[in-house]
Design a protein around this motif. Structure first.
Motif, mmCIF file in Angstrom:
data_model
loop_
_atom_site.group_PDB
_atom_site.id
_atom_site.type_symbol
_atom_site.label_atom_id
_atom_site.label_comp_id
_atom_site.label_asym_id
_atom_site.label_seq_id
_atom_site.Cartn_x
_atom_site.Cartn_y
_atom_site.Cartn_z
ATOM 1 N N PRO A 110 0.843 -1.195 0.000
ATOM 2 C CA PRO A 110 0.000 0.000 0.000
ATOM 3 C C PRO A 110 0.878 1.245 0.000
ATOM 4 O O PRO A 110 2.089 1.175 0.258
ATOM 5 N N THR A 111 0.289 2.369 -0.322
ATOM 6 C CA THR A 111 0.967 3.627 -0.045
ATOM 7 C C THR A 111 1.385 3.594 1.425
ATOM 8 O O THR A 111 0.546 3.348 2.290
ATOM 9 N N GLN A 112 2.664 3.804 1.720
ATOM 10 C CA GLN A 112 3.124 3.658 3.107
ATOM 11 C C GLN A 112 2.371 4.673 3.987
ATOM 12 O O GLN A 112 2.432 5.878 3.744
ATOM 13 N N PRO A 113 1.604 4.210 4.990
ATOM 14 C CA PRO A 113 0.688 5.108 5.704
ATOM 15 C C PRO A 113 1.358 6.295 6.387
ATOM 16 O O PRO A 113 0.799 7.400 6.391
ATOM 17 N N ASP A 114 2.542 6.094 6.985
ATOM 18 C CA ASP A 114 3.210 7.229 7.626
ATOM 19 C C ASP A 114 3.596 8.270 6.593
ATOM 20 O O ASP A 114 3.477 9.480 6.825
ATOM 21 N N LYS A 115 4.074 7.792 5.440
ATOM 22 C CA LYS A 115 4.493 8.726 4.392
ATOM 23 C C LYS A 115 3.290 9.399 3.741
ATOM 24 O O LYS A 115 3.354 10.572 3.368
ATOM 25 N N LEU A 116 2.194 8.658 3.600
ATOM 26 C CA LEU A 116 0.961 9.268 3.111
ATOM 27 C C LEU A 116 0.506 10.348 4.083
ATOM 28 O O LEU A 116 0.142 11.449 3.686
ATOM 29 N N GLY A 117 0.562 10.035 5.373
ATOM 30 C CA GLY A 117 0.362 11.022 6.426
ATOM 31 C C GLY A 117 -1.058 11.534 6.547
ATOM 32 O O GLY A 117 -1.961 11.170 5.803
ATOM 33 N N GLY A 118 -1.248 12.406 7.530
ATOM 34 C CA GLY A 118 -2.505 13.108 7.725
ATOM 35 C C GLY A 118 -3.669 12.184 8.027
ATOM 36 O O GLY A 118 -3.512 11.027 8.440
ATOM 37 N N HIS A 164 -6.630 6.840 8.052
ATOM 38 C CA HIS A 164 -7.743 6.054 7.503
ATOM 39 C C HIS A 164 -7.223 4.780 6.845
ATOM 40 O O HIS A 164 -7.795 3.691 7.028
ATOM 41 N N LEU A 165 -6.154 4.894 6.080
ATOM 42 C CA LEU A 165 -5.590 3.731 5.403
ATOM 43 C C LEU A 165 -5.133 2.686 6.415
ATOM 44 O O LEU A 165 -5.470 1.505 6.289
ATOM 45 N N ARG A 179 6.349 0.932 10.371
ATOM 46 C CA ARG A 179 6.412 2.346 10.742
ATOM 47 C C ARG A 179 7.679 2.985 10.173
ATOM 48 O O ARG A 179 8.771 2.404 10.224
ATOM 49 N N TYR A 180 7.497 4.204 9.657
ATOM 50 C CA TYR A 180 8.626 5.003 9.168
ATOM 51 C C TYR A 180 8.624 6.351 9.877
ATOM 52 O O TYR A 180 7.559 6.868 10.255
#
Length: 573
Positions: free
Chosen positions: A200-208, A213-214, A373-374
């Motif tokens: 998936p789009t890495q959630p920490d990097k997607l952020g916000g 939600h992801l 986690r990133y």
């Protein structure tokens, strides 16, 4: 089902994939038979001059992206064939669109969500058809090639957009602004029991709010649904050491990849990676299950996804700090129930080393550490605008291809700005996708009074494209234009010296220029072995003397404007 609408995969023995011509003809016939729901058209050309097509499925026949966006409708994007040797998505998309056209219940389930799809993205590679390029893959009987007509891997080209394919993709993506994207692939790597793995789009990097939600809602729902559909899924198997038994880590999808590119537009992206050693039929059905699962979730939760996207875009436009680079947090992991095979190390019969193999007669299931986690290692507070001198027209063209609006400076003027000096860089010694990427980069911000010329480009912030602009024009962005070598000419000093002449000048500079002798003495103390090298001694003085400085040397030409001068776009009276 009428034989008219069966696909080559369905007609065969489960080990065939459609040719490019078969695929395009199939979608064209569907669009002709069901024009009230499906539009299929050419949206660009590849580097090899082959047309790239886009399909749009809308239950009420609205095919205009502006009308769709004005109505607040959800858009789901399915991209296929970026690597034509990994063709499951090409065939799965054909059957999925066919079923939407012919099955009323499926159409009703789609609701107001609009499905857009590229049936084959790397059309050049799809036409380069053979059965030999995927050395570790079980079927199908024939398939396409990873490289396009310029021998580029298109899943490394989204930001630099060196290919005509990538510029076509950017126009489609920014015009439709999808809420969720699925880009279909096949995996390489370790052996295990799972058919489908997921990046998936890495959630920490997607952020916000979207990243939250992801991570907390969409991913758990997809994993649960895929198990129900008969394909218990696993995160992409990216081992922290040699084998997955020791743990796996989230793949850091920088913007060169499709899911990382999607993140720059606040879009949730998925890259399903079916396992290469599973039969093609299993990979096909697993791919279709994942695409349909993600589509169903998007239909059900589109309003929440769109709201999170809007909030995150507003936060960036309001000046929120934007992370630019990331590293894996090795101190945090969560357990993941993994279904693997026993890893065996034994003597190779080819050389004097231990080889790895996986014993499929010894399956196992256990919790392994999943490092998901990133943490950010670099970030920036956005300026009000960026200035791109007009000399860098290749960068301007790429920004425009990605939907970014550029304005022109009206007249020559001097403004307060910030620029980045580059004290250290290291580029890859070998080409990577046509360029020498800068893996190491250090920058120092410096204020200056910048002379702008009439016609220089201004990139205003406060638009839906802010995050894309920031992460490409800030040098420390992991896939910034600077890292991809678009500004490499500023890293070369243009003038040099002849040592027999400069020797006397160097002594004069040491005597007359404040601070130079002190820096020279410190350098000598740190580098005694270089004192016998005249090029090293004179070179230090030449590079550090203010008299012979080249202001543009090692300075990124992109300027940051902390404030917007009133006269920026005003012509002379």
């Amino acid at each position: 089902m009428s034989s008219e609408w069966t696909t080559p995969f369905e007609q065969g023995n489960g080990n065939q994939t459609s040719t490019w011509r078969q695929c395009i003809d199939f979608h064209q016939r569907l669009a002709q038979a069901f024009p009230q729901w499906l539009r299929f058209e050419v949206v660009g050309q590849s580097d090899g001059g082959v047309p790239i097509h886009l399909g749009v499925f809308s239950t009420d026949g609205v095919f205009d992206p502006l009308a769709v966006q004005a109505a607040g409708r959800t858009v789901f994007f399915n991209n296929n064939g970026i690597h034509p040797g990994e063709p499951e998505g090409i065939d799965a998309c054909m059957a999925m669109v066919r079923d939407l056209c012919t099955d009323e219940a499926r159409r009703q389930a789609l609701g107001s969500t609009v499905l857009i799809y590229i049936p084959v993205y790397n059309v050049d590679g799809a036409l380069n058809r053979q059965d030999t390029s995927r050395v570790n893959q079980a079927g199908p009987e024939a398939f396409g090639f990873r490289g396009n007509a310029r021998h580029l891997d298109l899943n490394r080209d989204f930001i630099k957009a060196d290919s005509a394919n990538a510029r076509t993709f950017a126009r489609v993506f920014t015009r439709w602004d999808p809420d969720v994207m699925v880009d279909t692939h096949t995996s390489n790597g370790a052996d295990y029991q799972h058919v489908v793995t997921l990046i998936p789009t890495q959630p920490d990097k997607l952020g916000g709010l979207l990243g939250t939600h992801l991570r907390e809602r969409m991913l758990p729902a997809l994993y649960a649904d895929m198990a129900t559909r008969g394909f218990p899924m696993c995160p992409y198997v990216n081992p922290v050491r040699e084998i997955p038994d020791d743990g796996i880590a989230d793949f850091l999808d920088t913007p060169r990849f499709s899911t990382g590119y999607a993140a720059l537009h606040h879009t949730i992206g998925f890259m399903p990676e079916t396992h290469m050693l599973k039969p093609f039929a299993e990979r096909y059905h697993g791919t279709r299950a994942l695409v349909e699962s993600a589509l169903a979730y998007t239909v059900a939760h589109g309003a929440a996804v769109r709201a999170a996207r809007a909030a995150d875009r507003a936060a960036v436009s309001a000046g929120a700090v934007v992370p630019l680079a990331w590293q894996l947090d090795t101190q945090r992991s969560t357990p993941f129930r993994f279904s693997g095979f026993k890893a065996v190390h034994e003597s190779s019969r080819l050389g004097s080393y231990q080889r790895l193999r996986y014993d499929r007669s010894a399956p196992w299931q256990a919790d392994i550490p999943y490092f998901d986690r990133y943490t950010a290692t670099a970030s920036t507070t956005p300026p009000r605008a960026y200035v791109l001198p007009q000399a860098w027209h290749d960068v301007a063209q790429r920004l425009q291809a990605h939907g970014v609006r550029l304005q022109r400076v009206a007249r020559a003027q001097t403004v307060a700005a910030e620029a980045y000096r580059v004290p250290h860089f290291r580029k890859r010694p070998l080409p990577f996708e046509g360029r020498h990427l800068h893996d190491e980069l250090a920058v120092q911000a410096e204020p200056l009074q910048a002379a702008l010329a009439a016609g220089d480009w201004v990139v205003m912030l406060g638009t839906p494209h802010d995050r894309f602009v920031i992460e490409t024009l800030e040098p420390l962005g992991m896939d910034s234009f600077f890292r991809w070598g678009f500004f490499d000419s500023v890293l070369d000093k243009k003038e040099t010296f002849s040592d027999y002449v400069f020797e006397d000048e160097a002594e004069r500079l040491l005597a007359e220029e404040p601070g130079l002798r002190e820096r020279f003495e410190a350098w000598k103390a740190e580098h005694p072995a270089q004192l016998s090298d005249p090029q090293a001694v004179l070179g230090f003085i030449f590079l550090n003397a203010r008299r012979y400085a080249e202001p543009e040397w090692r300075r990124c030409p992109v300027l940051r404007l902390p404030e917007l001068p009133a006269q920026l776009f005003q012509p002379e009276a």
